[in-house]
Design a protein around this motif. Structure first.
Motif, PDB file in Angstrom:
ATOM      1  N   LYS A 149       0.860  -1.189   0.000  1.00 53.77           N
ATOM      2  CA  LYS A 149       0.000   0.000   0.000  1.00 53.77           C
ATOM      3  C   LYS A 149       0.889   1.229   0.000  1.00 53.77           C
ATOM      4  CE  LYS A 149      -3.921  -2.143   2.371  1.00 53.77           C
ATOM      5  NZ  LYS A 149      -4.842  -2.051   3.536  1.00 53.77           N
ATOM      6  N   ASN A 150       0.652   2.103  -0.965  1.00 50.03           N
ATOM      7  CA  ASN A 150       1.454   3.322  -1.101  1.00 50.03           C
ATOM      8  C   ASN A 150       0.500   4.512  -1.186  1.00 50.03           C
ATOM      9  OD1 ASN A 150       3.776   4.959  -1.545  1.00 50.03           O
ATOM     10  ND2 ASN A 150       3.401   4.910  -3.747  1.00 50.03           N
ATOM     11  N   PRO A 151      -0.001   4.990  -0.023  1.00 46.60           N
ATOM     12  CA  PRO A 151      -1.007   6.068  -0.034  1.00 46.60           C
ATOM     13  C   PRO A 151      -0.603   7.234  -0.937  1.00 46.60           C
ATOM     14  CG  PRO A 151      -0.606   5.271   2.189  1.00 46.60           C
ATOM     15  CD  PRO A 151       0.417   4.628   1.323  1.00 46.60           C
ATOM     16  N   PRO A 152      -1.553   7.722  -1.746  1.00 41.31           N
ATOM     17  CA  PRO A 152      -2.976   7.346  -1.792  1.00 41.31           C
ATOM     18  C   PRO A 152      -3.280   6.074  -2.577  1.00 41.31           C
ATOM     19  CG  PRO A 152      -2.544   9.057  -3.385  1.00 41.31           C
ATOM     20  CD  PRO A 152      -1.257   8.852  -2.652  1.00 41.31           C
ATOM     21  N   ASP A 153      -2.275   5.385  -3.125  1.00 39.40           N
ATOM     22  CA  ASP A 153      -2.529   4.110  -3.800  1.00 39.40           C
ATOM     23  C   ASP A 153      -2.646   3.017  -2.737  1.00 39.40           C
ATOM     24  OD1 ASP A 153      -2.179   5.611  -6.017  1.00 39.40           O
ATOM     25  OD2 ASP A 153      -0.372   4.618  -6.730  1.00 39.40           O
ATOM     26  N   VAL A 154      -3.846   2.616  -2.436  1.00 36.37           N
ATOM     27  CA  VAL A 154      -4.046   1.612  -1.390  1.00 36.37           C
ATOM     28  C   VAL A 154      -4.690   0.341  -1.934  1.00 36.37           C
ATOM     29  CG1 VAL A 154      -4.189   3.289   0.478  1.00 36.37           C
ATOM     30  CG2 VAL A 154      -6.253   2.680  -0.785  1.00 36.37           C
ATOM     31  N   GLY A 155      -5.154   0.388  -3.171  1.00 36.89           N
ATOM     32  CA  GLY A 155      -5.750  -0.798  -3.775  1.00 36.89           C
ATOM     33  C   GLY A 155      -4.785  -1.420  -4.759  1.00 36.89           C
ATOM     34  N   GLY A 156      -5.259  -2.418  -5.469  1.00 33.07           N
ATOM     35  CA  GLY A 156      -4.436  -3.033  -6.485  1.00 33.07           C
ATOM     36  C   GLY A 156      -4.309  -4.531  -6.312  1.00 33.07           C
ATOM     37  N   THR A 157      -3.361  -5.106  -7.034  1.00 37.65           N
ATOM     38  CA  THR A 157      -3.181  -6.550  -7.015  1.00 37.65           C
ATOM     39  C   THR A 157      -2.414  -7.005  -5.780  1.00 37.65           C
ATOM     40  OG1 THR A 157      -1.135  -6.346  -8.296  1.00 37.65           O
ATOM     41  CG2 THR A 157      -3.179  -6.668  -9.533  1.00 37.65           C
ATOM     42  N   ILE A 158      -2.607  -8.245  -5.423  1.00 38.03           N
ATOM     43  CA  ILE A 158      -1.862  -8.881  -4.337  1.00 38.03           C
ATOM     44  C   ILE A 158      -1.046 -10.021  -4.943  1.00 38.03           C
ATOM     45  CG2 ILE A 158      -1.994 -10.173  -2.174  1.00 38.03           C
ATOM     46  CD1 ILE A 158      -4.560  -8.705  -1.542  1.00 38.03           C
ATOM     47  N   GLY A 159       0.262  -9.956  -4.781  1.00 36.29           N
ATOM     48  CA  GLY A 159       1.118 -10.983  -5.355  1.00 36.29           C
ATOM     49  C   GLY A 159       1.030 -12.288  -4.579  1.00 36.29           C
ATOM     50  N   GLU A 160       1.080 -13.403  -5.309  1.00 36.88           N
ATOM     51  CA  GLU A 160       1.028 -14.725  -4.686  1.00 36.88           C
ATOM     52  C   GLU A 160       2.215 -15.567  -5.130  1.00 36.88           C
ATOM     53  OE1 GLU A 160      -2.624 -16.720  -5.355  1.00 36.88           O
ATOM     54  OE2 GLU A 160      -3.814 -15.364  -4.107  1.00 36.88           O
ATOM     55  N   VAL A 161       2.767 -16.318  -4.187  1.00 35.14           N
ATOM     56  CA  VAL A 161       3.870 -17.239  -4.465  1.00 35.14           C
ATOM     57  C   VAL A 161       3.518 -18.585  -3.848  1.00 35.14           C
ATOM     58  CG1 VAL A 161       6.332 -17.705  -4.267  1.00 35.14           C
ATOM     59  CG2 VAL A 161       5.528 -15.343  -4.375  1.00 35.14           C
ATOM     60  N   ARG A 162       3.420 -19.599  -4.684  1.00 36.65           N
ATOM     61  CA  ARG A 162       3.165 -20.951  -4.186  1.00 36.65           C
ATOM     62  C   ARG A 162       4.513 -21.639  -3.949  1.00 36.65           C
ATOM     63  NH1 ARG A 162      -0.865 -24.747  -4.006  1.00 36.65           N
ATOM     64  NH2 ARG A 162      -0.209 -26.918  -4.215  1.00 36.65           N
ATOM     65  N   LEU A 163       4.770 -21.998  -2.695  1.00 34.45           N
ATOM     66  CA  LEU A 163       6.042 -22.611  -2.317  1.00 34.45           C
ATOM     67  C   LEU A 163       5.864 -24.109  -2.119  1.00 34.45           C
ATOM     68  CD1 LEU A 163       9.002 -22.519  -1.379  1.00 34.45           C
ATOM     69  CD2 LEU A 163       8.161 -21.990   0.921  1.00 34.45           C
TER      70      LEU A 163
END
Length: 212
Positions: free
Chosen positions: A125-139
Motif C-alpha cells: 500500500k502506497n497512499p494514496p494508492d491503497v488498492g491493487g493486485t496482491i502478489g502470490e507465491v506458491r512454495l
C-alpha cells in the motif's frame, strides 16, 4: 438562488468525473511458483509499481496460507521499518531483504520446513494508492536427497556406462575378427587359384615336348 444551484452543479460534475476516473492502484509482481530444498534458505522476491511517488506511509504485508487452506498467518510487516513477529511458525525465521527505493519488498525465509508448503501473499500500500493486485507465491518444499540415493544413482549411471562400453568393445572386436577371417578366406582362395594355374602351366609345358 443562482449561486447555490451553480455550486451544486459543479460538485455533482466533480463526483461524476471522479467516478469515471480510474482509481490509483499498486501493481505487485511475484514468482508464481517456487521449489526449494528442505533446510535451505529462500528469498521470496516481490516488487511493485505505483502511479504515485513512494510515500513515507508505504506498508508491506506478507501473509501465509498453508496447503490445507486454513486461515492466513502473518509472516512479515513493514511500515517505515521492518517489524519482527513475536509468535508463529515464522518467528525469527524471516528477515527483510528488500529495497523500497528500488520498489523491492522481498523477504528471506531461513531454514525451510515441510510445513512451509503453501501460498505466500505480498501486499503493498502506497497512499494514496491503497488498492491493487496482491502478489502470490506458491512454495513447495522438497526433501533433501540422501547420500545413499545419490550413491545408488551414481552406481546405476556408472554401471550403465560400463555396460555400454563393453557392448561397443565387443561389437568392434567381432567385426575385426570377422574382417580378418574374411581376408584369410580371400587369401586362401587366391592361393588355391594361383596353385591351380601354376599346375596347369606345368602340365601344358610337360605335354608340349611329347606332341613335337
Amino acid at each position: 438562488m443562482h449561486g447555490p444551484n451553480w455550486l451544486r452543479a459543479v460538485l455533482f460534475l466533480g463526483v461524476q468525473l471522479r467516478a469515471l476516473w480510474p482509481a490509483a492502484a499498486v501493481e505487485v509482481h511475484t514468482s508464481k511458483e517456487v521449489d526449494a530444498v528442505n533446510g535451505t534458505n529462500l528469498r521470496l522476491k516481490c516488487t511493485f509499481s505505483s502511479s504515485n511517488p513512494i510515500s513515507q506511509h508505504l506498508s508491506v504485508t506478507w501473509n501465509f496460507q498453508p496447503e490445507d487452506q486454513s486461515s492466513h498467518e502473518p509472516v512479515f510487516y513493514y511500515l517505515k521499518e521492518p517489524y519482527k513477529l513475536s509468535a508463529g511458525r515464522f518467528k525469527e525465521r524471516v528477515t527483510w531483504d528488500g529495497n523500497i527505493e528500488r520498489n523491492d519488498v522481498s523477504i528471506m525465509i531461513w531454514n525451510l520446513q515441510p510445513t512451509d508448503n503453501g501460498t505466500f501473499t505480498c501486499q503493498v500500500k502506497n497512499p494514496p494508492d491503497v488498492g491493487g493486485t496482491i502478489g502470490e507465491v506458491r512454495l513447495r518444499v522438497v526433501q533433501k536427497v540422501h547420500f545413499s540415493e545419490i550413491h545408488f544413482l551414481l552406481v546405476a549411471i556408472g554401471s550403465a556406462c560400463v555396460l555400454m562400453i563393453i557392448v561397443v568393445t565387443a561389437v568392434i572386436i567381432c567385426r575385426h575378427h570377422r574382417k580378418k577371417a574374411q581376408e584369410k578366406r580371400i587369401e586362401a582362395t587366391d592361393t588355391e587359384l594361383t596353385e591351380k594355374e601354376n599346375l596347369k602351366i606345368r602340365e601344358e609345358k610337360e605335354a608340349s615336348p611329347l606332341e613335337n
